[in-house]
Write a protein that holds these residues in place. Structure first.
Motif, PDB file in Angstrom:
ATOM      1  N   VAL A 572       8.236 -46.675  15.647  1.00  0.00           N
ATOM      2  CA  VAL A 572       9.607 -46.388  16.080  1.00  0.00           C
ATOM      3  C   VAL A 572       9.580 -45.002  16.704  1.00  0.00           C
ATOM      4  O   VAL A 572       9.136 -44.043  16.070  1.00  0.00           O
ATOM      5  CB  VAL A 572      10.594 -46.441  14.901  1.00  0.00           C
ATOM      6  N   ALA A 573      10.058 -44.888  17.958  1.00  0.00           N
ATOM      7  CA  ALA A 573       9.894 -43.623  18.665  1.00  0.00           C
ATOM      8  C   ALA A 573      11.136 -43.235  19.442  1.00  0.00           C
ATOM      9  O   ALA A 573      11.783 -44.081  20.062  1.00  0.00           O
ATOM     10  CB  ALA A 573       8.708 -43.717  19.624  1.00  0.00           C
ATOM     11  N   CYS A 574      11.459 -41.930  19.384  1.00  0.00           N
ATOM     12  CA  CYS A 574      12.418 -41.402  20.346  1.00  0.00           C
ATOM     13  C   CYS A 574      11.676 -40.632  21.448  1.00  0.00           C
ATOM     14  O   CYS A 574      12.279 -40.195  22.424  1.00  0.00           O
ATOM     15  CB  CYS A 574      13.465 -40.514  19.671  1.00  0.00           C
ATOM     16  N   ASN A 575      10.365 -40.503  21.281  1.00  0.00           N
ATOM     17  CA  ASN A 575       9.494 -39.914  22.289  1.00  0.00           C
ATOM     18  C   ASN A 575       9.354 -40.892  23.462  1.00  0.00           C
ATOM     19  O   ASN A 575       8.877 -42.005  23.289  1.00  0.00           O
ATOM     20  CB  ASN A 575       8.119 -39.637  21.645  1.00  0.00           C
ATOM     21  N   LYS A 576       9.774 -40.470  24.669  1.00  0.00           N
ATOM     22  CA  LYS A 576       9.800 -41.368  25.828  1.00  0.00           C
ATOM     23  C   LYS A 576       8.462 -41.476  26.548  1.00  0.00           C
ATOM     24  O   LYS A 576       8.312 -42.302  27.445  1.00  0.00           O
ATOM     25  CB  LYS A 576      10.859 -40.888  26.835  1.00  0.00           C
ATOM     26  N   ILE A 577       7.498 -40.654  26.176  1.00  0.00           N
ATOM     27  CA  ILE A 577       6.272 -40.552  26.963  1.00  0.00           C
ATOM     28  C   ILE A 577       5.505 -41.869  27.010  1.00  0.00           C
ATOM     29  O   ILE A 577       5.018 -42.279  28.073  1.00  0.00           O
ATOM     30  CB  ILE A 577       5.391 -39.407  26.426  1.00  0.00           C
ATOM     31  N   ALA A 578       5.382 -42.566  25.896  1.00  0.00           N
ATOM     32  CA  ALA A 578       4.598 -43.801  25.871  1.00  0.00           C
ATOM     33  C   ALA A 578       5.250 -44.904  26.688  1.00  0.00           C
ATOM     34  O   ALA A 578       4.600 -45.556  27.514  1.00  0.00           O
ATOM     35  CB  ALA A 578       4.398 -44.261  24.425  1.00  0.00           C
ATOM     36  N   ALA A 579       6.543 -45.121  26.472  1.00  0.00           N
ATOM     37  CA  ALA A 579       7.232 -46.198  27.190  1.00  0.00           C
ATOM     38  C   ALA A 579       7.343 -45.910  28.674  1.00  0.00           C
ATOM     39  O   ALA A 579       7.536 -46.827  29.480  1.00  0.00           O
ATOM     40  CB  ALA A 579       8.619 -46.420  26.592  1.00  0.00           C
TER      41      ALA A 579
END
Length: 812
Positions: A572-579
Motif C-alpha cells: 500500500v503506497a502513497c509514494n507515486k514513483i512506482a506507479a
C-alpha cells in the motif's frame, strides 16, 4: 473407580505436586482412585542424556547429579520428616548410578537397556508422590505397574498383552483395600519380568489400559492446558479448547503432533466406549475436552489443526514403475525392515511416482535401503535414485464430518495459496477425516494461523502492517489505527496490528505488535534502518496477511515493491514513483501482484483520500469506457492559486503552502507540474493506456530561473527574483474574470498538464482551499461527467486514504 493421570508438567514442581494431591484428595471422598504419574518434568530427557553420554564414554555425572539433586530436593520438601522416604529415593538413585556405570563400562545402550534406564523416571516420581500423599493423610499405596501390565519384548515401544494384563489389573484392584493407588506410568514388563516401556507419552497409555481393564466411567488426563486445542496455542494465539471430540478425531490430531495425548491411549478405551477427559492440573475447574463416541453434525466440521515438524519427503519415480506390480510392496517392505515409520503416502494415478513422508532422522537410512533394493532398476535407468527433501512439515486439517461438507479442501488450499505457502504433497483418505499437506517448515506458523483464521475465527482477519515513513502522514495513520482498532474488530472482523516501523534512521520490528501509544520512543531505540534489513525482518517473521505500507517519496523504497510482492506481501503506497515509473516496471508490479496474490494499492497517489482510482477501476470493471478526464489534482497548487491574488507575494504563498504540509518537501516537484503529470499518468494507465511520463505534455508556468534552481532555498530566492512574472499571470486572469487552476487532461489517449485560466461557471472555478476535483467523461457519462471532489492534500486525509487501502486488502 476413577482413573487419573498426571503428566510431567503436572508433577514438574513441588507446588504442582501439591496441587495434584489436592485434586486427588477432593476426588477420593466417595470412591477409589488409581493415580498414574509421569516422571518429574524434564527427567526423562536427562536420563536419556546421561545414558547416551555413558555409552559414548563421556561424562554422565553432570546429568546424573541434576537428576539426583531434583529428586532429593522434592523428597525433602514434600516429606520433610521422613528418613525412610529419603533412604528409599537415595537407594533408587544408587541403583540408577550403578546402571549408568555399567553402560559406561560396556560402551553400549541397547533398547533393552534404554527401557531399564528410562523406567527410573516414573519409579522415582511415583515413590515420592505416593509417600507425599500418605504424609498428607491420604490412604495411598504405590503399586509397580510392571506387576500389572504385561507386554511383548519389543523394547522402547512394547505391545500389550491385553488378556493377561486385564486379568492382572482386575485381580489386583478387586483385592486392594487402599483408597488411592499410585501407579508409575510408561513402564511395564515382559512375561519373564524384563522391564519394557510403552513409548514416549506412554503414561497416558498406562491410564487407558487400567481404565479399560476396570471398565471405569471415564479416564481423566491432567496436563498443563485446558484440553485439546483447535491448534497449538504456542503457535496460534487465537487457538481455543475443544469442548468435545470423537475418538477418531483425537487420534488424528494426536498423531499429527498434538502433544496433549499419546495416540495409542485411545485404543483400549474406545473399544469399551469409555470417554477420556483432558483437564488442566492448575485449573481443574475448567471443563477441558471430552473425547468420546461423538455422533451428529455440528456447525463447524473442522475440529482442529495440527502439524508434524522435521519431516523428509522421499520420492521414488521413473517410467519403469508404470504398470509394474509389486513396486509399492517392495518399497514399503524395505522401509518396514528398517523400522522406519511412514507418516504420509501419496501416489500419482499414472503410477510414475510415489511420495512418502518420514521423519528427517530416518531419511538417510531410508535412501540407502531403497536405492539398494532398486539397484537393478536404477542401473537400467528405469527408476531414478530416491530423492529426499528436508526442512518440511506436515499440516493436517482434522474433522469426522468434513465428508458431509463441500469445499473444505478448496478453502484449505486457497487459504494457503493466498499466503504464499507452497504445497509439496497432499494426502486425503476416502474417509475424509484428515486432509494433510506437506509444506516448508518455515511456513508452519503462518499456515496454521491462516487456516485457523479461515475455519475458527468467525472470518476475523488479522492484518499485519510494516510501515516505512513515519513523518506527518505516518503519524496520522498510526493515530487512526490506534483509534479504530476496536471498531475494526467489532464491525469489520479485522484485527489490525503494526509489527514494523521504519524511518530513514531507525527501524523497529516486534512479532507481538508495537505499542502504538509509545511507538515513537520505541522506534528511537530501534536498530539502524536499511531497506533490505526491513524486508529481511518481514520475510523472517513470515506473517499471514502482511502489508508493506510506503509513506515516503523515496525512489529506493519504491524499488523494493517487487521484492515484497514476490513474498506475497501486499503493498500500500502513497509514494507515486512506482506507479508512475517506466511502463515496463509498472506492468511488472501489476503482474507480480496477480501472480503472488498480493494486493498492490495506491489510491492516495491521486487525490489523497478521495476514491478516484477505485472509482475509475469500478467504472472500467463494469464495462464503461473512459473517453476524457479533466482534473485539478494538486492540492498544493490549488491552495497556492486560491491564495495568490494580484499584489500578493507568490514567494510567501508558496512558503505558506509548504508550512501547511500541502507541498512535497521539495515544492519544485509540485510547482514544476511533475507531481500532477505523475497523477494523470497513473489515471491514464489505470484507464488502460500504455504511456510513460515523457508522453505527457507539460506546459510549465515557472521560469527557467525557477526550474534551474540548485536546491530548495535557492528555488525560493528565484521566486522573489521573478515576482513580476507571477504577478503578470494572476493579473491577466483576473482581468478576464478567471481564476488560475493547474489542470490535468486526458483526451483521446493524449495527456497534458498546465496552468489554465478558468472562467466563472466552470466546475473548477469555485474549487476552494486544497481541494481536488476529477471529471470522468465516459460512454455512460458523455455530457454530464461523473464528478469526484474534496480535500486532495493534508496529513489526515492522506492517512485516511492509506487506511482505506489497508482495509481493502482484507477483501482480496
Amino acid at each position: 473407580m476413577r482413573v487419573l493421570k498426571f503428566g510431567g508438567t503436572s508433577v514438574g514442581s513441588v507446588a504442582n505436586i501439591n496441587q495434584v494431591i489436592n485434586i486427588v484428595k477432593n476426588g477420593a471422598q466417595d470412591q477409589k482412585i488409581a493415580v498414574v504419574v509421569s516422571a518429574l518434568g524434564g527427567i526423562t530427557d536427562l536420563l536419556m542424556q546421561a545414558g547416551t553420554d555413558a555409552s559414548n564414554k563421556e561424562d554422565y555425572n553432570t546429568a546424573f547429579k541434576d537428576i539426583e539433586a531434583k529428586h532429593i530436593e522434592f523428597t525433602r520438601t514434600l516429606i520433610p520428616d521422613s528418613k525412610e522416604a529419603l533412604d528409599e529415593i537415595k537407594n533408587l538413585l544408587g541403583n540408577l548410578e550403578s546402571l549408568l556405570q555399567g553402560i559406561y563400562l560396556i560402551n553400549e545402550l541397547s533398547p533393552k537397556t534404554v527401557d531399564k534406564l528410562l523406567a527410573y523416571g516414573e519409579i522415582l516420581s511415583s515413590s515420592i508422590i505416593a509417600r507425599a500423599m500418605y504424609a498428607q493423610g491420604l490412604d495411598a499405596v504405590r503399586k509397580d505397574s510392571r506387576d500389572l501390565i504385561t507386554t511383548n519384548d519389543k523394547h522402547t515401544k512394547a505391545g500389550v498383552n491385553y488378556k493377561v494384563t486385564n486379568s492382572q489389573v482386575e485381580y489386583y484392584f478387586t483385592k486392594a483395600k487402599q483408597k488411592i493407588t499410585v501407579l508409575p506410568g510408561f513402564i511395564a514388563s515382559t512375561a519373564q519380568g524384563e522391564t519394557t516401556t510403552l513409548g514416549r507419552g506412554g503414561s497416558d497409555f498406562t491410564a487407558a489400559i487400567v481404565a479399560a481393564a476396570l471398565d471405569v466411567d471415564q479416564v481423566e488426563i491432567y496436563t498443563d492446558v485446558s484440553g485439546m486445542y483447535t491448534a497449538n496455542p504456542k503457535m496460534v494465539k487465537q487457538a481455543k479448547p475443544i469442548d468435545s471430540i470423537s475418538y477418531h478425531e483425537a487420534m488424528e490430531l494426536s498423531h499429527f503432533g498434538a502433544k496433549v495425548l499419546y495416540p495409542p491411549t485411545i485404543v483400549p478405551v474406545m473399544s469399551k466406549n469409555i470417554p477420556i477427559r483432558i483437564k488442566n492440573t492448575l485449573q481443574p475447574e475448567d471443563p477441558g475436552t471430552l473425547i468420546h463416541n461423538q455422533e451428529g453434525l455440528s456447525d463447524n466440521p473442522i475440529k482442529g489443526l495440527s502439524n508434524i515438524n522435521n519431516v523428509a519427503l522421499l520420492t521414488l519415480e521413473g517410467g519403469g514403475m508404470v504398470g509394474i506390480p509389486g513396486i509399492s510392496k517392495r518399497l514399503f517392505e524395505t522401509l518396514s525392515n528398517q523400522g522406519i515409520n511412514i507418516i504420509l503416502i501419496t501416489q500419482a494415478s499414472s503410477e510414475h511416482s510415489i511420495c512418502l513422508g518420514v521423519m528427517e532422522e530416518d531419511a538417510g537410512k531410508a535412501k540407502n535401503a531403497i536405492d539398494e533394493e532398486f539397484e537393478y532398476e536404477i542401473s537400467l535407468n528405469k527408476i531414478d535414485p530416491l530423492t529426499i527433501e528436508i526442512g518440511l512439515s506436515i499440516i493436517a486439517l482434522v474433522g469426522d464430518q468434513m465428508k458431509s461438507h463441500q469445499g473444505i479442501s478448496g478453502k484449505m488450499f486457497s487459504t494457503l495459496g493466498k499466503n504464499n505457502v507452497n504445497i509439496r504433497a497432499i494426502a486425503q483418505g476416502a474417509s475424509e477425516k484428515n486432509i494433510s499437506a506437506v509444506i516448508a517448515q518455515k511456513d508452519v506458523k503462518k499456515a496454521l494461523n491462516s487456516l485457523h483464521e479461515r475455519f475458527f475465527e468467525a472470518q476475523r482477519k488479522q492484518l499485519n502492517l510494516f510501515i516505512t515513513g513515519v513523518g506527518n502522514v505516518g503519524e496520522k495513520l498510526l493515530n487512526q489505527i490506534q483509534q479504530q482498532q476496536e471498531y475494526l474488530k467489532k464491525q469489520l472482523n479485522i484485527n489490525m496490528r503494526v509489527l514494523g516501523l521504519s524511518n530513514s534512521r531507525k527501524m523497529l520490528v516486534d512479532e507481538n505488535g508495537i505499542d502504538l501509544q509509545n511507538w515513537s520512543t520505541l522506534l528511537d531505540a530501534g536498530e539502524p534502518a536499511t531497506l533490505d534489513g526491513f524486508l529481511d525482518h518481514v520475510v523472517e517473521l513470515n506473517q499471514r496477511n502482511s502489508i508493506f505500507v510506503d509513506i515516503t517519496a523515496n525512489a529506493d523504497v519504491a524499488d523494493m515493491y517487487g521484492k515484497y510482492l514476490k513474498q506475497s506481501v501486499a503493498v500500500v503506497a502513497c509514494n507515486k514513483i512506482a506507479a508512475a515509473s517506466d511502463f515496463k516496471n509498472y506492468s511488472e508490479l501489476k503482474r507480480l501482484s496477480k501472480a503472488y496474490n498480493a494486493p498492490l494499492l495506491f489510491e492516495t497517489n491521486v487525490g489523497a483520500g478521495l476514491p478516484i482510482i477505485d472509482t475509475l477501476n469500478n467504472l472500467i470493471a463494469s464495462g464503461d469506457r473512459v473517453n476524457r478526464i479533466q482534473a485539478v489534482l494538486s492540492g498544493s497548487l490549488n491552495f497556492v492559486f486560491n491564495n495568490f491574488k494580484s499584489g500578493d507575494s507568490f514567494h510567501d504563498v508558496v512558503q505558506a503552502a509548504k508550512a501547511e504540509g500541502f507541498t512535497e518537501p521539495d515544492p519544485r516537484i509540485d510547482l514544476s507540474g511533475v507531481d500532477v503529470a505523475r497523477k494523470i499518468l497513473i489515471l491514464a494507465r489505470e484507464s488502460g493506456l500504455k504511456i510513460n511520463l515523457e508522453d505527457i505534455e507539460n506546459e510549465p508556468f515557472l521560469t527557467e530561473n525557477n526550474l534551474n534552481s540548485s536546491d530548495v532555498p535557492h528555488f525560493f530566492e528565484t521566486l522573489k527574483e521573478d515576482a513580476e512574472h507571477f504577478e503578470k499571470l494572476v493579473a491577466q486572469a483576473e482581468a478576464k474574470n478567471c481564476r488560475l487552476k493547474y489542470v490535468a487532461q486526458l483526451d483521446n489517449g493524449k495527456a497534458s498538464v498546465g496552468l489554465q485560466e478558468i472562467p466563472e461557471g466552470h466546475p473548477f472555478y469555485n474549487l476552494e482551499g486544497s481541494d481536488n476535483i476529477v471529471l470522468f467523461f465516459t460512454d455512460r457519462y458523455p455530457t454530464q461527467p461523473m464528478q469526484i471532489k474534496g480535500a486532495g492534500a493534508g496529513g489526515d486525509v492522506t492517512a485516511s486514504g492509506l487506511f482505506a487501502d489497508i482495509i481493502r486488502t482484507a477483501t482480496f
